[in-house]
Design a protein around this motif. Structure first.
Motif, PDB file in Angstrom:
ATOM      1  N   ILE A 181       0.819  -1.208   0.000  1.00 49.02           N
ATOM      2  CA  ILE A 181       0.000   0.000   0.000  1.00 49.02           C
ATOM      3  C   ILE A 181       0.856   1.262   0.000  1.00 49.02           C
ATOM      4  O   ILE A 181       0.315   2.366  -0.048  1.00 49.02           O
ATOM      5  N   TYR A 193      -0.341  -2.623  -9.683  1.00 52.20           N
ATOM      6  CA  TYR A 193      -1.568  -2.591  -8.885  1.00 52.20           C
ATOM      7  C   TYR A 193      -2.288  -3.947  -8.878  1.00 52.20           C
ATOM      8  O   TYR A 193      -2.790  -4.362  -7.814  1.00 52.20           O
ATOM      9  N   ARG A 196      -0.569  -5.982  -6.274  1.00 51.27           N
ATOM     10  CA  ARG A 196      -0.860  -5.499  -4.923  1.00 51.27           C
ATOM     11  C   ARG A 196      -2.234  -5.986  -4.448  1.00 51.27           C
ATOM     12  O   ARG A 196      -2.410  -6.431  -3.314  1.00 51.27           O
ATOM     13  N   LEU A 262      -6.574   1.090  -3.156  1.00 50.94           N
ATOM     14  CA  LEU A 262      -5.655   0.763  -4.241  1.00 50.94           C
ATOM     15  C   LEU A 262      -6.368   0.769  -5.586  1.00 50.94           C
ATOM     16  O   LEU A 262      -5.800   1.203  -6.597  1.00 50.94           O
TER      17      LEU A 262
END
Length: 333
Positions: A181, A193, A196, A262
């Motif tokens: 993050i 992304y 993540r 996110l």
């Protein structure tokens, strides 16, 4: 450490019960001073620093103070559910806020020798320590070791272990979520992304699994909570199940919140012309190129450095020429 039962937990007690955690308060004070000195050095150098980052750092420090000084800490040895609130605050809430404050970035930018700091942050030991998988393994081991072993019983008998546990929670949470993050100047700052988001979904497993185990237990796993509980042994099993629910729902909820943030940042990073619209544009161009290739049109026989929009227009014109040729052939027949 006193072993006398705590008074009943009422709203008044929750708001007015405080205890002094000198070690934690000193650490918070030092962290605050260090951050402010970094901001001061940046300001003297004429550099800007987003206020939202400073606000996140302040909120992170406040969350640590609440978890270690307020009724959350005072009742964490009397109620397993309160212990779980303290746990989530230290292992998720505080790390989220501290990471959002970018303290490592501030350290590098405010340092007298930024390149030296950068070399430290990119060194092999730091890279291994900040590796997302290292953080996840530490996070999962800490959760299992403090909830599925006799550690909790020992912690209730030896108060110093309570502070050790709190430190481990804070450190493991920070390392687990730092590269996921955060955008700190480490080796892992360029994680995509999608990766993540996938990591956070994967990281839900320990909270879910251990929470379900605690909820499904048919006996009290940590009987020493009765020593300080105002209710004695009554209600320990129900409180244990409540703590498991808090771990499961609260932990997964905080993960989902991070995933939502996110996702928003991912959409913003793609810009107004990217994302799904960009995928559609690519598909349209591929279809047009294939159609023009079947017609053998010379219109799109241009050099590789032609602008993408001009190539798309050429493909479109070639398709129209092909359709027009078919129409003309049909009329001639």
């Amino acid at each position: 450490m006193t072993t006398s039962p705590m008074p009943p937990l009422t709203w008044q007690a929750a708001l007015t019960t405080w205890q002094l955690a000198l070690g934690w308060d000193l650490a918070v004070l030092l962290a605050c001073v260090g951050y402010l000195l970094g901001l001061r050095r940046l300001r003297r150098a004429g550099q800007e620093w987003p206020r939202r980052r400073a606000a996140c750092f302040a909120a992170g420090l406040v969350s640590i103070v609440l978890a270690t000084n307020s009724s959350i800490a005072a009742y964490s040895s009397a109620y397993f559910s309160m212990h779980m609130i303290q746990h989530l605050t230290l292992i998720m809430v505080a790390p989220y806020l501290l990471i959002a404050a970018h303290p490592l970035d501030l350290w590098q930018r405010a340092a007298r020798d930024p390149e030296r700091v950068r070399s430290v942050l990119l060194s092999r030991p730091v890279s291994v320590l900040t590796n997302p998988m290292t953080g996840f393994l530490l996070y999962a081991v800490v959760l299992a070791a403090t909830h599925l072993t006799p550690f909790m019983q020992l912690m209730l008998q030896h108060h110093v272990l309570h502070h050790v546990e709190a430190v481990v929670y804070l450190v493991s949470g920070y390392l687990c979520f730092l590269a996921v993050i955060g955008l700190e100047p480490t080796r892992w700052q360029r994680l995509s992304y999608p990766l993540r988001l996938a990591f956070l979904m994967f990281a839900m497993a320990p909270d879910t699994g251990i929470g379900v185990v605690l909820m499904g237990a048919d006996h009290v796993l940590f009987p020493d909570f009765a020593r300080m509980s105002p209710d004695g042994t009554a209600g320990l099993l129900d409180d244990q199940r409540l703590g498991g629910a808090i771990m499961w729902v609260g932990g997964d909820g905080l993960m989902a919140l991070a995933m939502l943030v996110l996702a928003v940042l991912w959409i913003r990073s793609t810009g107004p012309q990217a994302g799904f619209g960009d995928w559609l544009e690519s598909a349209r161009r591929s279809a047009l190129s294939g159609t023009a290739g079947e017609a053998g049109g010379d219109v799109i026989a241009e050099s590789a450095d032609v602008d993408a929009d001009e190539r798309a227009l050429a493909d479109y014109n070639a398709m129209l020429a092909r359709l027009n040729g078919r129409t003309s052939g049909g009329d001639a027949r």
